[in-house]
Write a protein that holds these residues in place. Structure first.
Motif, PDB file in Angstrom:
ATOM      1  N   GLN A  30       4.619   0.879   0.027  1.00  0.00           N
ATOM      2  CA  GLN A  30       5.149   1.957   0.860  1.00  0.00           C
ATOM      3  C   GLN A  30       4.089   2.523   1.808  1.00  0.00           C
ATOM      4  OE1 GLN A  30       6.891   4.877  -1.688  1.00  0.00           O
ATOM      5  NE2 GLN A  30       8.681   3.641  -2.172  1.00  0.00           N
ATOM      6  N   GLU A  31       2.867   2.611   1.372  1.00  0.00           N
ATOM      7  CA  GLU A  31       1.833   3.229   2.196  1.00  0.00           C
ATOM      8  C   GLU A  31       1.405   2.269   3.305  1.00  0.00           C
ATOM      9  OE1 GLU A  31      -1.308   5.263   0.120  1.00  0.00           O
ATOM     10  OE2 GLU A  31      -0.210   4.999  -1.758  1.00  0.00           O
ATOM     11  N   ALA A  32       1.334   2.833   4.499  1.00  0.00           N
ATOM     12  CA  ALA A  32       1.015   1.998   5.667  1.00  0.00           C
ATOM     13  C   ALA A  32      -0.366   1.368   5.548  1.00  0.00           C
ATOM     14  CB  ALA A  32       1.092   2.844   6.933  1.00  0.00           C
ATOM     15  N   ASP A  33      -1.342   2.164   5.092  1.00  0.00           N
ATOM     16  CA  ASP A  33      -2.691   1.615   4.963  1.00  0.00           C
ATOM     17  C   ASP A  33      -2.721   0.499   3.937  1.00  0.00           C
ATOM     18  OD1 ASP A  33      -4.340   4.836   5.397  1.00  0.00           O
ATOM     19  OD2 ASP A  33      -3.573   3.362   6.838  1.00  0.00           O
ATOM     20  N   GLY A  34      -1.975   0.699   2.841  1.00  0.00           N
ATOM     21  CA  GLY A  34      -1.930  -0.322   1.794  1.00  0.00           C
ATOM     22  C   GLY A  34      -1.315  -1.608   2.309  1.00  0.00           C
ATOM     23  N   ARG A  35      -0.258  -1.470   3.104  1.00  0.00           N
ATOM     24  CA  ARG A  35       0.398  -2.665   3.664  1.00  0.00           C
ATOM     25  C   ARG A  35      -0.558  -3.414   4.591  1.00  0.00           C
ATOM     26  NH1 ARG A  35       4.816   0.862   4.272  1.00  0.00           N
ATOM     27  NH2 ARG A  35       4.537   0.923   6.538  1.00  0.00           N
ATOM     28  N   ALA A  36      -1.325  -2.658   5.373  1.00  0.00           N
ATOM     29  CA  ALA A  36      -2.251  -3.305   6.302  1.00  0.00           C
ATOM     30  C   ALA A  36      -3.296  -4.120   5.545  1.00  0.00           C
ATOM     31  CB  ALA A  36      -2.938  -2.249   7.168  1.00  0.00           C
ATOM     32  N   VAL A  37      -3.811  -3.526   4.463  1.00  0.00           N
ATOM     33  CA  VAL A  37      -4.793  -4.238   3.652  1.00  0.00           C
ATOM     34  C   VAL A  37      -4.172  -5.500   3.057  1.00  0.00           C
ATOM     35  CG1 VAL A  37      -6.213  -4.108   1.582  1.00  0.00           C
ATOM     36  CG2 VAL A  37      -6.134  -2.177   3.157  1.00  0.00           C
ATOM     37  N   LEU A  38      -2.954  -5.389   2.554  1.00  0.00           N
ATOM     38  CA  LEU A  38      -2.301  -6.535   1.928  1.00  0.00           C
ATOM     39  C   LEU A  38      -1.988  -7.645   2.939  1.00  0.00           C
ATOM     40  CD1 LEU A  38       0.071  -4.602  -0.478  1.00  0.00           C
ATOM     41  CD2 LEU A  38      -1.813  -6.073  -1.134  1.00  0.00           C
ATOM     42  N   VAL A  39      -1.603  -7.222   4.153  1.00  0.00           N
ATOM     43  CA  VAL A  39      -1.337  -8.227   5.188  1.00  0.00           C
ATOM     44  C   VAL A  39      -2.606  -9.003   5.517  1.00  0.00           C
ATOM     45  CG1 VAL A  39      -0.759  -8.522   7.623  1.00  0.00           C
ATOM     46  CG2 VAL A  39       0.645  -7.064   6.184  1.00  0.00           C
ATOM     47  N   ASP A  77      -4.093 -10.260  -7.816  1.00  0.00           N
ATOM     48  CA  ASP A  77      -4.754  -9.904  -6.564  1.00  0.00           C
ATOM     49  C   ASP A  77      -4.109  -8.667  -5.937  1.00  0.00           C
ATOM     50  OD1 ASP A  77      -6.587 -11.885  -6.758  1.00  0.00           O
ATOM     51  OD2 ASP A  77      -5.512 -13.303  -5.466  1.00  0.00           O
ATOM     52  N   THR A  78      -2.795  -8.598  -6.015  1.00  0.00           N
ATOM     53  CA  THR A  78      -2.074  -7.453  -5.462  1.00  0.00           C
ATOM     54  C   THR A  78      -2.486  -6.164  -6.165  1.00  0.00           C
ATOM     55  OG1 THR A  78      -0.173  -8.849  -4.918  1.00  0.00           O
ATOM     56  CG2 THR A  78       0.198  -6.467  -4.993  1.00  0.00           C
ATOM     57  N   LEU A  79      -2.546  -6.205  -7.493  1.00  0.00           N
ATOM     58  CA  LEU A  79      -2.939  -5.020  -8.263  1.00  0.00           C
ATOM     59  C   LEU A  79      -4.374  -4.616  -7.958  1.00  0.00           C
ATOM     60  CD1 LEU A  79      -1.308  -5.862 -11.719  1.00  0.00           C
ATOM     61  CD2 LEU A  79      -0.516  -4.217 -10.005  1.00  0.00           C
ATOM     62  N   LYS A  80      -5.266  -5.590  -7.791  1.00  0.00           N
ATOM     63  CA  LYS A  80      -6.653  -5.290  -7.451  1.00  0.00           C
ATOM     64  C   LYS A  80      -6.742  -4.596  -6.100  1.00  0.00           C
ATOM     65  CE  LYS A  80      -8.779  -9.044 -10.112  1.00  0.00           C
ATOM     66  NZ  LYS A  80      -9.512 -10.335 -10.018  1.00  0.00           N
ATOM     67  N   ILE A  81      -5.969  -5.087  -5.144  1.00  0.00           N
ATOM     68  CA  ILE A  81      -5.978  -4.493  -3.806  1.00  0.00           C
ATOM     69  C   ILE A  81      -5.490  -3.052  -3.853  1.00  0.00           C
ATOM     70  CG2 ILE A  81      -4.940  -4.605  -1.507  1.00  0.00           C
ATOM     71  CD1 ILE A  81      -4.788  -7.677  -1.940  1.00  0.00           C
ATOM     72  N   ILE A  82      -4.401  -2.816  -4.579  1.00  0.00           N
ATOM     73  CA  ILE A  82      -3.848  -1.461  -4.697  1.00  0.00           C
ATOM     74  C   ILE A  82      -4.844  -0.524  -5.382  1.00  0.00           C
ATOM     75  CG2 ILE A  82      -2.026  -0.074  -5.759  1.00  0.00           C
ATOM     76  CD1 ILE A  82      -0.158  -2.481  -5.375  1.00  0.00           C
ATOM     77  N   SER A  83      -5.461  -1.004  -6.469  1.00  0.00           N
ATOM     78  CA  SER A  83      -6.440  -0.189  -7.192  1.00  0.00           C
ATOM     79  C   SER A  83      -7.641   0.141  -6.315  1.00  0.00           C
ATOM     80  CB  SER A  83      -6.903  -0.940  -8.448  1.00  0.00           C
ATOM     81  OG  SER A  83      -7.914  -0.241  -9.120  1.00  0.00           O
ATOM     82  N   CYS A  84      -8.086  -0.840  -5.539  1.00  0.00           N
ATOM     83  CA  CYS A  84      -9.222  -0.634  -4.651  1.00  0.00           C
ATOM     84  C   CYS A  84      -8.914   0.442  -3.617  1.00  0.00           C
ATOM     85  CB  CYS A  84      -9.596  -1.945  -3.970  1.00  0.00           C
ATOM     86  SG  CYS A  84     -11.006  -1.835  -2.853  1.00  0.00           S
ATOM     87  N   ARG A  85      -7.685   0.366  -3.090  1.00  0.00           N
ATOM     88  CA  ARG A  85      -7.285   1.352  -2.085  1.00  0.00           C
ATOM     89  C   ARG A  85      -7.207   2.755  -2.686  1.00  0.00           C
ATOM     90  NH1 ARG A  85      -8.158   1.558   3.095  1.00  0.00           N
ATOM     91  NH2 ARG A  85      -6.794   3.075   4.080  1.00  0.00           N
ATOM     92  N   GLU A  86      -6.723   2.865  -3.917  1.00  0.00           N
ATOM     93  CA  GLU A  86      -6.645   4.168  -4.578  1.00  0.00           C
ATOM     94  C   GLU A  86      -8.043   4.748  -4.802  1.00  0.00           C
ATOM     95  OE1 GLU A  86      -4.434   3.396  -8.093  1.00  0.00           O
ATOM     96  OE2 GLU A  86      -2.474   3.514  -7.110  1.00  0.00           O
TER      97      GLU A  86
END
Length: 374
Positions: A41-50, A68-77
């Protein structure tokens, strides 16, 4: 005929199965998009994932794994939490709760800058240039030697003065002119220079000093005190194991309640029926550790002042867990030091002042004392 009907039925059946497969694929795609949009949902998170997805595709990987997805989300948090903490730290630093020098680095930028041992403020006022010049000639380094004292011994020495009530008048201009020549003043622009403002001036000095220098101790002395810097450094260094320390020639005394007498205390009634001051350091000279200077800086707006600056300083530490050190070598009074010389009673004091100063410093060097009043 029967063969044609059978062929048509098979053709229709195949078409229907293809349509069903296509619809299933569409529903699956829509479900996938929906789930992904809920997770990202978060725009910044989507940008990182893209970006991470593009990276994976570039590496010939068909999809981003769940791990990998969970790591990316955790890193962003964690990144957001860090940004919030940095904002809180900046706010705390502005309020004085965190030293501005906590992240100071050395010139090469590879390690934290070494903390100074002490910042010494010599409290002076208008019309005392002769005293200041006498101190410069006797024990306070000048020019490049002043910086050398800071670099080699970790001791900063400055004269401390406020501003005239008529800001910018001849008194201020004289101090500014002297400071341009010597570069050894702390000028408190927001502090009025007045005997009645002396206690507030001392508080302003500690606030200014702790905000501009990272030191173990902050010391206040009067401009008629002659100091042995080496002996002072040795005494201060011996108390580095104490986190909150108040060092001075501790004293008490009667609270004067009669307005016509010297040392009158307008708030005399606050000291109880005994009319006796609490134990505090003599105003000639005392030193406080960094934690206490930071306490003054943080609480500057609510710390009250009394008629006398030494009593005011002592009152600030009454309710704190502070080690009071009664250091007799901080007792600078000439009578207590055995320096009550007949010279001070002669009519030729001005012409013999330099001899008197030499006697004072000979005494300091021989006796191992720290200070003496000239």
């Amino acid at each position: 005929m029967h063969s044609r009907v059978s062929n048509n039925r098979l053709s229709n059946s195949g078409f229907a199965s293809r349509v069903a497969g296509l619809m299933l694929a569409m529903f699956a795609s829509m479900a996938t998009i929906y789930v992904a949009s809920r997770l990202w949902q978060e725009a910044d998170g989507r940008a990182v994932l893209v970006k991470e997805l593009d990276k994976k595709i570039g590496q010939n990987q068909s999809a981003v794994s769940v791990d990998d997805t969970l790591k990316i989300i955790s890193c962003r948090e964690q990144q957001k939490k860090l940004a919030a903490i940095e904002m809180e730290l900046d706010a705390a630093r502005k309020e004085g709760f965190v030293s501005k020098h906590s992240l100071d680095m050395s010139n090469d930028g590879t390690h934290p800058k070494k903390r100074l041992l002490a910042v010494i403020g010599i409290i002076t006022t208008f019309g005392r240039k002769k005293n200041r010049n006498a101190i410069r000639k006797a024990w306070m380094p000048t020019g490049a030697d002043l910086k050398k004292l800071e670099d080699e011994k970790g001791i900063v020495v400055r004269f401390v003065i406020g501003r005239s009530a008529n800001h910018g008048d001849s008194l201020d201009r004289e101090i500014d002119s002297e400071n341009r020549q010597t570069n050894d003043f702390i000028v408190l622009d927001d502090q009025v220079e007045s005997p009645k403002e002396r206690s507030r001036k001392i508080k302003s000095f500690f606030v200014h000093a702790v905000e501009n220098w990272d030191a173990e101790y902050y010391a206040k002395i009067n401009d008629d005190v002659y100091l042995n810097i080496d002996n002072l450094g040795a005494i201060l260094s011996s108390h580095l194991d104490k986190p909150r320390v108040y060092i001075g020639c501790m004293k008490s005394g009667e609270v004067i309640s009669e307005p016509t007498l010297k040392w009158y205390e307008p708030d005399w009634w606050k000291f109880g029926d005994g009319k006796s001051y609490f134990r505090h350091a003599s105003g000639d000279m005392y030193a406080i550790s960094q934690a206490l200077a930071q306490f003054i800086s943080i609480n500057r707006s609510i710390l009250r002042t009394f008629a006398h600056d030494d009593v005011s300083a002592g009152s600030w530490f009454i309710g704190l867990d502070v080690k009071h050190v009664n250091e007799v070598k901080f007792c600078c009074s000439s009578s207590s030091s055995g320096l009550s010389l007949s010279l001070s009673h002669t009519h030729t004091i001005r012409s013999k002042l330099n001899i008197f100063h030499q006697i004072l410093f000979s005494y300091l060097n021989i006796s191992g004392a720290i200070c003496a009043v000239g």
